[in-house]
Design a protein around this motif. Structure first.
Motif, PDB file in Angstrom:
ATOM      1  N   LEU A   4      72.461  -5.021  37.167  1.00  0.00           N
ATOM      2  CA  LEU A   4      72.338  -5.564  38.525  1.00  0.00           C
ATOM      3  C   LEU A   4      70.913  -5.353  39.025  1.00  0.00           C
ATOM      4  O   LEU A   4      70.294  -4.333  38.752  1.00  0.00           O
ATOM      5  N   SER A   5      70.408  -6.339  39.751  1.00  0.00           N
ATOM      6  CA  SER A   5      69.094  -6.169  40.359  1.00  0.00           C
ATOM      7  C   SER A   5      69.051  -6.934  41.671  1.00  0.00           C
ATOM      8  O   SER A   5      69.931  -7.744  41.966  1.00  0.00           O
ATOM      9  N   LEU A   6      68.031  -6.654  42.450  1.00  0.00           N
ATOM     10  CA  LEU A   6      67.894  -7.309  43.742  1.00  0.00           C
ATOM     11  C   LEU A   6      66.748  -8.318  43.720  1.00  0.00           C
ATOM     12  O   LEU A   6      65.699  -8.064  43.136  1.00  0.00           O
ATOM     13  N   PHE A   7      66.983  -9.452  44.347  1.00  0.00           N
ATOM     14  CA  PHE A   7      65.936 -10.422  44.612  1.00  0.00           C
ATOM     15  C   PHE A   7      65.711 -10.436  46.116  1.00  0.00           C
ATOM     16  O   PHE A   7      66.568  -9.979  46.880  1.00  0.00           O
ATOM     17  N   PHE A   8      64.555 -10.925  46.522  1.00  0.00           N
ATOM     18  CA  PHE A   8      64.199 -10.911  47.943  1.00  0.00           C
ATOM     19  C   PHE A   8      63.710 -12.284  48.346  1.00  0.00           C
ATOM     20  O   PHE A   8      62.788 -12.826  47.738  1.00  0.00           O
ATOM     21  N   GLN A   9      64.356 -12.868  49.363  1.00  0.00           N
ATOM     22  CA  GLN A   9      63.865 -14.157  49.839  1.00  0.00           C
ATOM     23  C   GLN A   9      63.121 -13.972  51.163  1.00  0.00           C
ATOM     24  O   GLN A   9      63.689 -13.527  52.160  1.00  0.00           O
ATOM     25  N   ALA A  21      59.614 -20.282  50.233  1.00  0.00           N
ATOM     26  CA  ALA A  21      59.688 -19.409  49.054  1.00  0.00           C
ATOM     27  C   ALA A  21      61.107 -19.313  48.517  1.00  0.00           C
ATOM     28  O   ALA A  21      62.069 -19.242  49.278  1.00  0.00           O
ATOM     29  N   ARG A  22      61.213 -19.304  47.205  1.00  0.00           N
ATOM     30  CA  ARG A  22      62.485 -19.048  46.537  1.00  0.00           C
ATOM     31  C   ARG A  22      62.738 -17.543  46.563  1.00  0.00           C
ATOM     32  O   ARG A  22      61.802 -16.781  46.813  1.00  0.00           O
ATOM     33  N   PRO A  23      63.958 -17.115  46.299  1.00  0.00           N
ATOM     34  CA  PRO A  23      64.170 -15.666  46.157  1.00  0.00           C
ATOM     35  C   PRO A  23      63.272 -15.131  45.036  1.00  0.00           C
ATOM     36  O   PRO A  23      63.144 -15.768  43.987  1.00  0.00           O
ATOM     37  N   LEU A  24      62.635 -13.985  45.277  1.00  0.00           N
ATOM     38  CA  LEU A  24      61.666 -13.424  44.336  1.00  0.00           C
ATOM     39  C   LEU A  24      62.199 -12.119  43.742  1.00  0.00           C
ATOM     40  O   LEU A  24      62.875 -11.350  44.432  1.00  0.00           O
ATOM     41  N   CYS A  25      61.856 -11.852  42.489  1.00  0.00           N
ATOM     42  CA  CYS A  25      62.182 -10.562  41.898  1.00  0.00           C
ATOM     43  C   CYS A  25      61.278  -9.513  42.552  1.00  0.00           C
ATOM     44  O   CYS A  25      60.331  -9.869  43.271  1.00  0.00           O
ATOM     45  N   VAL A  26      61.554  -8.246  42.300  1.00  0.00           N
ATOM     46  CA  VAL A  26      60.793  -7.170  42.956  1.00  0.00           C
ATOM     47  C   VAL A  26      59.284  -7.331  42.737  1.00  0.00           C
ATOM     48  O   VAL A  26      58.497  -7.212  43.687  1.00  0.00           O
ATOM     49  N   GLN A  27      58.900  -7.648  41.498  1.00  0.00           N
ATOM     50  CA  GLN A  27      57.473  -7.796  41.200  1.00  0.00           C
ATOM     51  C   GLN A  27      56.876  -8.937  42.009  1.00  0.00           C
ATOM     52  O   GLN A  27      55.769  -8.826  42.534  1.00  0.00           O
ATOM     53  N   LEU A  36      55.026 -13.625  57.691  1.00  0.00           N
ATOM     54  CA  LEU A  36      56.162 -13.047  56.954  1.00  0.00           C
ATOM     55  C   LEU A  36      56.788 -11.956  57.824  1.00  0.00           C
ATOM     56  O   LEU A  36      56.107 -10.998  58.190  1.00  0.00           O
ATOM     57  N   VAL A  37      58.053 -12.110  58.184  1.00  0.00           N
ATOM     58  CA  VAL A  37      58.659 -11.133  59.090  1.00  0.00           C
ATOM     59  C   VAL A  37      59.791 -10.322  58.446  1.00  0.00           C
ATOM     60  O   VAL A  37      60.242  -9.334  59.004  1.00  0.00           O
ATOM     61  N   GLY A  38      60.237 -10.755  57.301  1.00  0.00           N
ATOM     62  CA  GLY A  38      61.324 -10.018  56.672  1.00  0.00           C
ATOM     63  C   GLY A  38      61.736 -10.669  55.372  1.00  0.00           C
ATOM     64  O   GLY A  38      61.081 -11.606  54.890  1.00  0.00           O
ATOM     65  N   ALA A  39      62.831 -10.166  54.804  1.00  0.00           N
ATOM     66  CA  ALA A  39      63.360 -10.760  53.581  1.00  0.00           C
ATOM     67  C   ALA A  39      64.856 -10.513  53.503  1.00  0.00           C
ATOM     68  O   ALA A  39      65.349  -9.469  53.947  1.00  0.00           O
ATOM     69  N   GLU A  40      65.556 -11.492  52.966  1.00  0.00           N
ATOM     70  CA  GLU A  40      66.981 -11.297  52.695  1.00  0.00           C
ATOM     71  C   GLU A  40      67.145 -10.785  51.273  1.00  0.00           C
ATOM     72  O   GLU A  40      66.525 -11.306  50.343  1.00  0.00           O
ATOM     73  N   VAL A  41      67.972  -9.780  51.136  1.00  0.00           N
ATOM     74  CA  VAL A  41      68.239  -9.161  49.843  1.00  0.00           C
ATOM     75  C   VAL A  41      69.373  -9.920  49.158  1.00  0.00           C
ATOM     76  O   VAL A  41      70.442 -10.095  49.746  1.00  0.00           O
ATOM     77  N   LEU A  42      69.131 -10.385  47.943  1.00  0.00           N
ATOM     78  CA  LEU A  42      70.152 -11.144  47.217  1.00  0.00           C
ATOM     79  C   LEU A  42      70.444 -10.480  45.872  1.00  0.00           C
ATOM     80  O   LEU A  42      69.526 -10.197  45.096  1.00  0.00           O
ATOM     81  N   LEU A  43      71.709 -10.242  45.633  1.00  0.00           N
ATOM     82  CA  LEU A  43      72.135  -9.532  44.426  1.00  0.00           C
ATOM     83  C   LEU A  43      72.137 -10.458  43.208  1.00  0.00           C
ATOM     84  O   LEU A  43      72.542 -11.613  43.306  1.00  0.00           O
ATOM     85  N   ARG A  44      71.652  -9.931  42.096  1.00  0.00           N
ATOM     86  CA  ARG A  44      71.650 -10.676  40.843  1.00  0.00           C
ATOM     87  C   ARG A  44      72.303  -9.858  39.743  1.00  0.00           C
ATOM     88  O   ARG A  44      72.118  -8.658  39.675  1.00  0.00           O
ATOM     89  N   TRP A  45      73.064 -10.555  38.892  1.00  0.00           N
ATOM     90  CA  TRP A  45      73.666  -9.901  37.732  1.00  0.00           C
ATOM     91  C   TRP A  45      73.192 -10.611  36.474  1.00  0.00           C
ATOM     92  O   TRP A  45      73.552 -11.751  36.234  1.00  0.00           O
ATOM     93  N   ASN A  46      72.409  -9.884  35.706  1.00  0.00           N
ATOM     94  CA  ASN A  46      71.932 -10.431  34.438  1.00  0.00           C
ATOM     95  C   ASN A  46      72.849  -9.960  33.316  1.00  0.00           C
ATOM     96  O   ASN A  46      72.702  -8.867  32.786  1.00  0.00           O
ATOM     97  N   HIS A  47      73.802 -10.815  32.984  1.00  0.00           N
ATOM     98  CA  HIS A  47      74.817 -10.497  31.979  1.00  0.00           C
ATOM     99  C   HIS A  47      74.210 -10.684  30.581  1.00  0.00           C
ATOM    100  O   HIS A  47      73.531 -11.686  30.336  1.00  0.00           O
TER     101      HIS A  47
END
Ligand code: C2E
Ligand code: CA
Ligand code: CA
Ligand code: CA
Length: 279
Positions: A39-44, A261-267, A54-65
């Motif tokens: 499991l990892s988090l993406f940020f939009q 912007a699309r949801p972004l990985c942590v990096q 830029l005022v914030g980001a929504e946290v979106l859960l990802r599952w890399n099976h």
């Protein structure tokens, strides 16, 4: 139905079988996903419409099976809810989101606010206020840096108890957002008494939104309503310049969507925050 031949019946039957097997397999691997770091988090990113800050980001859960690749949250969150795994997963999401916020803050590139999705079952079963208190303390994070998103449909069905809990969270400075607003059939009187700070206009109302479009009047009405209730408005799913221009002309506060912007990985999110800090 009488005319269904043997073959049709078989096909139908085996596809149901397939789905059940599929779900059971998914449930099994979901149970292991956390310990296996799948499991990892993406940020939009979320932007102020007025000046595109830029005022914030929504946290979106990802599952890399390992075999299936990315499993979308729309598929595994319902399974997690049904199978009693949502508490554990939801707590992990909250912890990881706050930990990441702290990491950015330590690097001097913190976001003002992160928004975390909380599902109805998670809210009903979990001791969210306690969990959140602990995390804010652990990561020395101000309550105002955290927003919790609950869907409109979950809020309408909410028992009084949940309202009390939400009010408690707001009293501490945590923001509450009503997600997917416009899809849940809230009555006007419920909206006015909901313990929420933010309305997130559902993506379906933003699509092809321009002057004269069918959604124009709906979005305009939502913005007027939110304004008079002193609620903040976030438009989600902004994909085109015209949609953003319309939202700006109506003084919508915040927007998120593929156009910006699309949801972004942590990096990716870290790179965006660094870039902002440097300019
Ligand atoms: P949501 O809360 O409505 O989240 C927004 C979804 O819209 C995200 O899909 C996002 O990637 C997508 N999106 C953002 N901008 C655009 C756009 O411009 N166009 C289009 N077509 N789509 C856009 P995602 O990440 O697949 O998440 C789906 C849903 O899964 C979320 O819907 C949310 O309800 C749920 N979810 C995601 N993460 C979590 C979580 O950590 N906990 C819980 N309980 N639910 C989560
Ligand atoms: Ca916010
Ligand atoms: Ca959301
Ligand atoms: Ca939404």
């Amino acid at each position: 139905a009488k005319r269904l031949n043997k073959n049709n019946y078989r096909t139908y039957g085996s596809s149901i079988q397939q789905t059940l097997e599929d779900r059971m397999k998914l449930e099994l691997s979901l149970r292991q996903a956390m310990s296996k770091n799948e499991l990892s988090l993406f940020f939009q990113p979320q932007y102020a419409v007025e000046d595109m800050e830029l005022v914030g980001a929504e946290v979106l859960l990802r599952w890399n099976h390992p075999e299936r690749g990315m499993v979308p949250p729309d598929v595994f969150i319902p399974i997690a809810e049904e199978r009693g795994l949502i508490g554990e997963i939801g707590t992990w999401v909250l912890d990881e989101a706050c930990r990441q916020w702290k990491e950015w803050q330590t690097s001097g590139i913190a976001l003002d606010q992160i928004a975390v999705n909380v599902s109805a079952r998670q809210f009903a079963h979990g001791n969210i206020p306690q969990i959140v208190d602990e995390l804010l303390q652990r990561y020395d994070m101000p309550a105002s840096a955290l927003e919790l998103e609950l869907t409109e449909s979950c809020l309408i069905e909410a028992p009084q108890e949940m309202f009390n809990t939400l009010s408690e969270l707001r009293a501490r400075g945590i923001a509450i957002a009503m997600d997917d607003f416009g899809t849940g059939y809230s009555s006007l009187s419920t909206i006015a008494t909901m313990p929420v700070d933010t309305l997130k206009i559902d993506r379906s109302f933003i699509t092809n939104l321009t002057i004269g479009s069918p959604n124009e009047k709906i979005v305009t009405a939502i913005l007027m309503l939110a304004n008079s209730l002193e609620m903040q408005v976030v438009a989600e799913g902004v994909e085109q310049k015209g949609e953003l221009d319309f939202l700006r002309s109506k003084q919508c506060h915040i927007a998120q969507g593929y156009y910006m912007a699309r949801p972004l990985c942590v990096q990716g999110m870290t790179a965006l925050l660094r870039e902002r800090a440097e300019t």
